[in-house]
Scaffold this motif. Sequence first.
Motif, PDB file in Angstrom:
ATOM      1  N   GLN A 290      79.509  17.057  11.738  1.00  0.00           N
ATOM      2  CA  GLN A 290      78.612  17.001  12.882  1.00  0.00           C
ATOM      3  C   GLN A 290      77.133  16.985  12.488  1.00  0.00           C
ATOM      4  OE1 GLN A 290      79.942  16.294  15.781  1.00  0.00           O
ATOM      5  NE2 GLN A 290      81.891  16.367  14.648  1.00  0.00           N
ATOM      6  N   SER A 291      76.842  16.951  11.189  1.00  0.00           N
ATOM      7  CA  SER A 291      75.444  16.783  10.761  1.00  0.00           C
ATOM      8  C   SER A 291      74.913  15.463  11.306  1.00  0.00           C
ATOM      9  CB  SER A 291      75.349  16.783   9.236  1.00  0.00           C
ATOM     10  OG  SER A 291      75.758  18.011   8.688  1.00  0.00           O
ATOM     11  N   THR A 292      73.654  15.469  11.708  1.00  0.00           N
ATOM     12  CA  THR A 292      73.067  14.256  12.286  1.00  0.00           C
ATOM     13  C   THR A 292      71.943  13.702  11.410  1.00  0.00           C
ATOM     14  OG1 THR A 292      71.474  15.525  13.587  1.00  0.00           O
ATOM     15  CG2 THR A 292      73.609  15.015  14.622  1.00  0.00           C
ATOM     16  N   TYR A 293      71.654  12.447  11.636  1.00  0.00           N
ATOM     17  CA  TYR A 293      70.486  11.800  11.037  1.00  0.00           C
ATOM     18  C   TYR A 293      70.057  10.692  11.986  1.00  0.00           C
ATOM     19  CZ  TYR A 293      73.035   7.571   9.622  1.00  0.00           C
ATOM     20  OH  TYR A 293      73.748   6.392   9.629  1.00  0.00           O
ATOM     21  N   ASN A 294      68.855  10.234  11.814  1.00  0.00           N
ATOM     22  CA  ASN A 294      68.334   9.190  12.695  1.00  0.00           C
ATOM     23  C   ASN A 294      68.628   7.815  12.095  1.00  0.00           C
ATOM     24  OD1 ASN A 294      65.706   7.336  13.527  1.00  0.00           O
ATOM     25  ND2 ASN A 294      66.470   8.636  15.183  1.00  0.00           N
ATOM     26  N   ASN A 295      69.472   7.074  12.777  1.00  0.00           N
ATOM     27  CA  ASN A 295      69.868   5.757  12.304  1.00  0.00           C
ATOM     28  C   ASN A 295      69.036   4.681  12.982  1.00  0.00           C
ATOM     29  OD1 ASN A 295      71.515   3.668  11.090  1.00  0.00           O
ATOM     30  ND2 ASN A 295      72.471   3.420  13.095  1.00  0.00           N
ATOM     31  N   THR A 296      68.380   3.879  12.169  1.00  0.00           N
ATOM     32  CA  THR A 296      67.593   2.761  12.686  1.00  0.00           C
ATOM     33  C   THR A 296      68.208   1.417  12.286  1.00  0.00           C
ATOM     34  OG1 THR A 296      66.165   2.706  10.724  1.00  0.00           O
ATOM     35  CG2 THR A 296      65.483   4.132  12.560  1.00  0.00           C
ATOM     36  N   GLY A 297      69.364   1.496  11.639  1.00  0.00           N
ATOM     37  CA  GLY A 297      70.025   0.268  11.189  1.00  0.00           C
ATOM     38  C   GLY A 297      69.621  -0.154   9.799  1.00  0.00           C
ATOM     39  N   LYS A 298      68.631   0.522   9.227  1.00  0.00           N
ATOM     40  CA  LYS A 298      68.195   0.197   7.872  1.00  0.00           C
ATOM     41  C   LYS A 298      67.535   1.420   7.256  1.00  0.00           C
ATOM     42  CE  LYS A 298      63.918  -1.829   9.681  1.00  0.00           C
ATOM     43  NZ  LYS A 298      63.109  -3.055   9.788  1.00  0.00           N
ATOM     44  N   ILE A 299      67.428   1.417   5.940  1.00  0.00           N
ATOM     45  CA  ILE A 299      66.809   2.529   5.222  1.00  0.00           C
ATOM     46  C   ILE A 299      66.199   1.983   3.945  1.00  0.00           C
ATOM     47  CG2 ILE A 299      68.906   3.189   3.953  1.00  0.00           C
ATOM     48  CD1 ILE A 299      68.081   6.122   4.414  1.00  0.00           C
TER      49      ILE A 299
END
Length: 587
Positions: A319-328
């Motif tokens: 359930q850890s989250t991160y901000n996904n923008t579609g690229k990194i």
Amino acid sequence: MSVSPTRFVRRSRVGFLFSIVLVVSAIFVVQLFVVQVLRHDYYVAQADNEQIKKFTLKAQRGEIYAMDGSDPKPLVMNETVYKVWADPTQVSDKDKQAVVDTLNSVAGGNVVDGFAKLIDKKPSRYQILTKYITRTQAELIKKKKLAGIGFEVGTRRVYPEGRLASQVLGFVNHEGKGVYGFEQANNQTLSGRDGMLKTVTDARDVPLTIGDKNVRQPAVNGQSIVLTIDRNIQTQVESALEAGAKRSKATRASAIVMDPSTGKVLAMANMPTYDPSNINTSDVSVFNNDTISHPYEAGSDVKTFTVATGIDKGVISPQSTYNNTGKIKVEDITINNASKNSFLNGDITMQTALNWSLNTGMVTIAQRLGNGSYITRGARDTIYDYFYNRFRLGQLTGIELANEAGGTVISPAQQEGNAVRYSNMVFGQGMNVTMLQVASGFCSVVNGGVYHAPTIINGTMGDGGKFAATAAKTSTRAISEASSQTVREMVHQAHYATYKPHDDSERWLVGGKTGTSQVIVNGKYDDNETIGTYLGFGGEYGKIPRYVIMVEIAADGRGMGGGSDAKPIFNEISNWMIKYLKLAPRE
């Protein structure tokens, strides 16, 4: 008193003759002394060469068995065959034509090219005239009682199950040596040791005395081996691969089924394959076992190892989250997700990242193994430790098969082991591994965290058909039991998140992960050619999985998908395994 001239002549002649007799007798005695005393050993050896022959006592090659549930069944057996040989010094010109005519009529196409000329090779005592012939053919030739003709007994491999598991087995060449697969890797064990018989023969080289006292070295037969392969599972896997390849118009397909609790390989198959009893092909690539000899970039299957590393090190949870923008971004490169669905943008969980196979999620785990924003040397050391040392990716597994390839996992100590490479490794690029390495490592991810070295040997078959199990191979701790349980549940959820199977398999504990790998053509990734893989497990809820399955499918110049092409094959094998193992469903 005077002696008449006539009597004197007579006496002279008698004396002369007597002298000659004495001289001849002396010569004869001396010659006898030389023969019987001085050169006794030499002439005995000459006589032995004429009368005593040495025969090779061929050791019988060990047979190979597969399991049929809990019982061993033969996969490779021996058939007695014969080679015809000649002692040219014992074949007269008169007899030669009879030999030639007999062999031409009985052995036919099994005669050696130019065999008639070999009969003239004097003073040679041994010339092979035919390839292997049957017992019936040998008996017909023996009836002719041809002088100087002998028979060498040998064996030929026969396959009761036809081409089943042929790339696992390999075959035996005309020299009696194992080639490819199990036959090559275990040639010495299977071959045994030939013995020798030294015996007196008659003019036609027929032994006159045969007994144990004449045997200098008895033959020691080869060991018969029982494989871990289950013939029923192997049959189903080959059938599913063939159907799946036809459905997807693929040119190649491979699969492995393993017992995750032991490391035993239950099935190992590739398409196309071959018939080991009829080696007649110019395409030697069909002899290769691609599951062990063809390292490749495994793609998103590797994400299960990345997640397991992050879970075991405590830097993420499902359930850890991160901000996904579609690229990194990693240094000067930008990594994109294959999935462009807008609903995945924003804060999402690691479970969602695994479900949808998001590269950004895996790179984020690598960063969190470092300082949180960069894949530091410490993070790379951790990833290398888990991938290479714990899950054993990129190195030989020690499977008892020929031509296993190691693959490559670059160490962070090397110049190429930088942050950019490791950002690619965590989603399955920038490293080369075999299917067996991936499947074996995955077993440790889902079986409670223990790595079992893979094996193909279940035991030996002794005299009287008695099966003796082989001791288990080495095992090491890869991740904690709690970490394994967590990742197992995550992979279970991922199996039903995309390409959901339309069956009732949810009544059992089934999990899996897709993988779609780009192929490098002329030094660059080719977007038009991809390899589809699916890596998963099955079992009963609340228990360690009973099987792990990995499927790979590919086509020259075309794209194959993990979900669209490999997963249907996995589902077919998995559903069959549930019934075969009689697994209890969750009600």
